[in-house]
Scaffold this active site. Structure first.
Site, PDB file in Angstrom:
ATOM      1  N   SER B  63       0.900  -1.205   0.225  1.00  0.00           N
ATOM      2  CA  SER B  63      -0.036   0.107  -0.052  1.00  0.00           C
ATOM      3  C   SER B  63       0.832   1.249  -0.028  1.00  0.00           C
ATOM      4  CB  SER B  63      -0.907   0.059   1.319  1.00  0.00           C
ATOM      5  OG  SER B  63      -1.997  -0.959   0.845  1.00  0.00           O
ATOM      6  N   LYS B  66       0.477   3.372  -2.760  1.00  0.00           N
ATOM      7  CA  LYS B  66      -0.579   4.199  -3.134  1.00  0.00           C
ATOM      8  C   LYS B  66      -0.315   5.874  -3.006  1.00  0.00           C
ATOM      9  CE  LYS B  66      -4.300   1.357  -1.139  1.00  0.00           C
ATOM     10  NZ  LYS B  66      -3.708  -0.292  -0.840  1.00  0.00           N
TER      11      LYS B  66
END
Lengths: 303, 303, 303, 303
Positions: B63, B66
């Site tokens: 993540s 992101k």
């Protein structure tokens, strides 16, 4: 930095927005405030306070009281309050019961109404009179012995207080209140009804910029707790617009539906701005704009 | 400040915790990483990078990608992405469909899986190949042309990707995707599979500490956008523990289930810490502890 | 009872309402049906069928197929389907993902889209071709070998099928699908696209009034299962208006957005009414009114 | 049919299950009932009542009172109660606040606690004393002038009544209560505390099987309203297990946590069964089994 000049420029830019918001009308006693009011004050590390506009006019602190109640509890005892209230942003409307049900009666943070009721409940246990204790504390920290409750506002809140009563009974059903529900609600309403000016609030909140110290060098909170209060204010202090507020302004802040916002530049100063017109999420339109201009002019967002 | 000495002390304190977390096991390809790994790196304003432990060992960014996808979109076009994704913390689990339904297909923020799918979708439209574009960007910003995808991880994600497919189809049903669902998902998985070391990530993320500038003084993002990214990282960057992370560490950060966390001290430095053992909310246990020690030692939380 | 006379009176009373509803427009292929259509048919215990109006005109069965898919699965194997789908009314919109998340991928009942996808998935496993199996079953039970799929409708559903794809992937992420998502969705769309008339549907559904027996006395379902299907139809058969429908009409029923409703008077007869104009919850306005008149005229609600 | 013989067979089959459930313990006054109790009674269309076991022993009616309060309101005025409470099954736990928030203070149905509070509130407005009015009504309909409140139970409810107080204040905040919250709650608790036997309840509920007529032929409710009450009992009468209960038993019914269940075979008879051991959803284990056996033996489900 010439604070007075900065505040004047900020006020010039933000004042045209005063009519864009809508004065809180959920209780009659708040409705009658003029939407044209605008004031801003700043307290520096030495406790010197600057101001522009209606900065010495008292207004209803409403949810700003939540920050000071929390500070007072943290000043009186160590971390035990955090067993009964969380520190996460809520993601839903500020008085939602849904999240409270999911989380079994533990409010997500102390700045939701539910969380503030828990803090008031704890303060009641610690002091025997939560609303008077908060008033005394605010008189002391603001240096203004004239501060008082607004009886009309407190009474009006009580008359329209079913939602808060529902929250309190709901938490009581999970065992998360120590005092009787009617007593907790009453003290909560009195706390919200306290009247203070931007000058009073900026002065009283100075310790948040000084890592827990008062202007005279005495300690109110541990440095760690003052920083943590700033963290909770940044992530949870402006109802369900905290993400947006951090994105736009970038300062820890606590707002109230009376139109006030207290904001902190850690290590530099504490601000309070007031303008009664609110946006859809309950934050002062001109007040948020003023803080936005302030961080743009000074470059002092925390980011 | 003697960064190397600080990092060493931080590492000494945090390393004993490496076995307290649990390595991500939702996809087989992540399970086999040793839980004993620990590395930390710091890039200063000049682009000088310091490190301790396994700071040059590549791991799966997951993540953390992101944050870089978002930066790349913001670098390519102005604020239009914010019409399709919000900036508020979510208050619920990171891949929850509930909130997405309430909010009619607009994810609450770009660091939820749903929000990151929207960002990837936009990047796909802008570049024609979102995963390669991100890889090229990260190679450039980290100065490491060897960066690559981990095919086993990307494949494993795809095999276990029904939750993300559900999110993407759900947003498509609200008209919030521009590209075909299978293509968006695939690029998203490839982005998550990129392997980088703490050195690579701290270096690549240096612009977040420099208000949008690279170490060589060229501009990647507007100062305003870099600050705003920090705000979104602080309020939304560590899954549904963002409030807790702000309270404890007090720095903007983006974590990944590979065990990495990138954190920013605005105006000073960017850090990356890595340790694969995760807590219940998906953040590295030793990594979060290391950042906590870092802010305690340096006094450099944003609050 | 003179069924023909009753149906004629019912039709006279309900027909004026045909223009009050709104023809389904979520897929283009359904929009072009004339809102003025109205037909009603009744099959008695002997398999004799009576009808009025457009009772022999085929229309898109849509969600009515869910009842027959369930019957076909129950006819082929005992109660195992109930381990993967519940029997409780949903309380929320028929395609809501919220409840599915709360209940970990187990749909509340087989007449929600999610539940019907599970039934189709099971039928696919049992037969290898769920849509053809359903078509063959309906040809057999209706005595009409001409029944067929409407390719335009099936294609249109697939083009606008992101919500159903989201549901299917979401259930797959909980391990509640046996076959690949694209295959399950495709068969589901084909099932919904089958065209039948009121005559066909009343005839095919006769076993529900005969406690599981066909008109020729052979057994399709155990009496127990036929009764239970009626129970699930009564509590869950008309989207999230099931309580209202039970209150007003008092018969087990399954509706579809094509404007058809199949209703059962246990021990007496099966009805099918059709009129394309729908109310806000997706049930035929004139169709529901017709059934209301029918139970008033005959006194034959189950209550 | 030989009712006495049927009841005896039913009792023989169901009695072994009495220890499988768990006696309600949320208030101390209910805990002390022996789990071994089992009684069943049946009133036919002529008002003749049959019984087996502890069928003449009074127990706490609890939520069964909700059905009689509703009947009493419907008997006094036409449909206006339905503007303040819905008729849909809830899909969530019986005292959930979530759905109430979604639906802006309108309870989904009159058998949720929230819905019953609205019915009690209306009865209070209509009669000036909702609990006495209900007691008088039940004495009249049961033919037993000895019926009375259980003060210990009512007091115990009040002491543990925060959840109901939260529901009531919450509805008041939406303007859906006519009387003061404390008064509504108090009358609600007194209603729940009424003690009746299976004989009393089957007799008093006879009008539900007689389409609104009493045994002596006088009319209590319109036929239409009696049928509609049966519909609401079938879809909403057994907490969040209504779908399951319809599937398994197939009769309109209202249960209470005192272990009683009143069930109706429209056009034939009214039953009441009692056994204090409850399942996880609050319905009597042996009671539900008894009704299941009854419909199997007689073939008298409504389906």
């Amino acid at each position: 930095m010439d604070y007075q000049a900065v505040l004047e420029e900020v006020a010039d830019r933000a004042r045209p927005l005063v009519r864009q918001g809508r004065v809180a009308d959920y209780i009659p006693a708040l409705e009658c405030v003029s939407p044209d009011r605008f004031g801003i004050a700043l307290t520096d590390l030495n406790g010197e306070t600057y101001g522009v506009g209606d900065w010495e006019v008292p207004f209803s602190v409403q949810s700003i009281s939540k920050a000071f109640s929390l500070a007072l509890v943290l000043a009186q005892e160590d971390q035990s309050i955090w067993e009964r209230v969380g520190r996460e942003p809520s993601g839903t409307a500020f008085n939602s019961l849904v999240q409270l049900e999911w989380e079994q009666g533990i409010p997500r943070n102390p700045f939701l109404n539910s969380g503030a009721l828990v803090v008031t409940d704890r303060l009641q246990t610690l002091t025997g009179d939560a609303s008077t204790a908060l008033l005394d504390f605010l008189r002391e920290e603001s240096g203004n012995p004239e501060l008082s409750f607004d009886q009309a506002v407190a009474g009006s809140e009580a008359e329209h207080g079913d939602r808060n009563a529902a929250l309190a009974h709901f938490m009581a059903s999970f065992g998360n209140l120590e005092n009787p529900v009617p007593s907790v609600i009453e003290h909560y309403f009195w706390q919200c009804s306290i009247e203070m000016s931007c000058r009073d609030l900026a002065t009283a909140g100075g310790f948040l910029a000084r890592h827990g110290l008062r202007a005279d060098g005495t300690r109110l909170l541990h440095a760690r707790d003052a920083k943590r209060m700033n963290a909770v204010m940044l992530t949870c202090g402006t109802y369900d617009a905290a993400g947006e507020f951090a994105y736009r302004v970038g300062l820890p802040a606590k707002s109230g539906v009376g139109g006030g916002i207290v904001a902190v530049v850690p290590g530099r100063c504490t601000l309070c701005v007031w303008s009664p017109g609110l946006d859809a999420r309950g934050n002062s339109v001109a007040g948020a704009a003023a803080l936005d201009h302030f961080t743009t002019l000074t470059g002092w967002s925390v980011f």
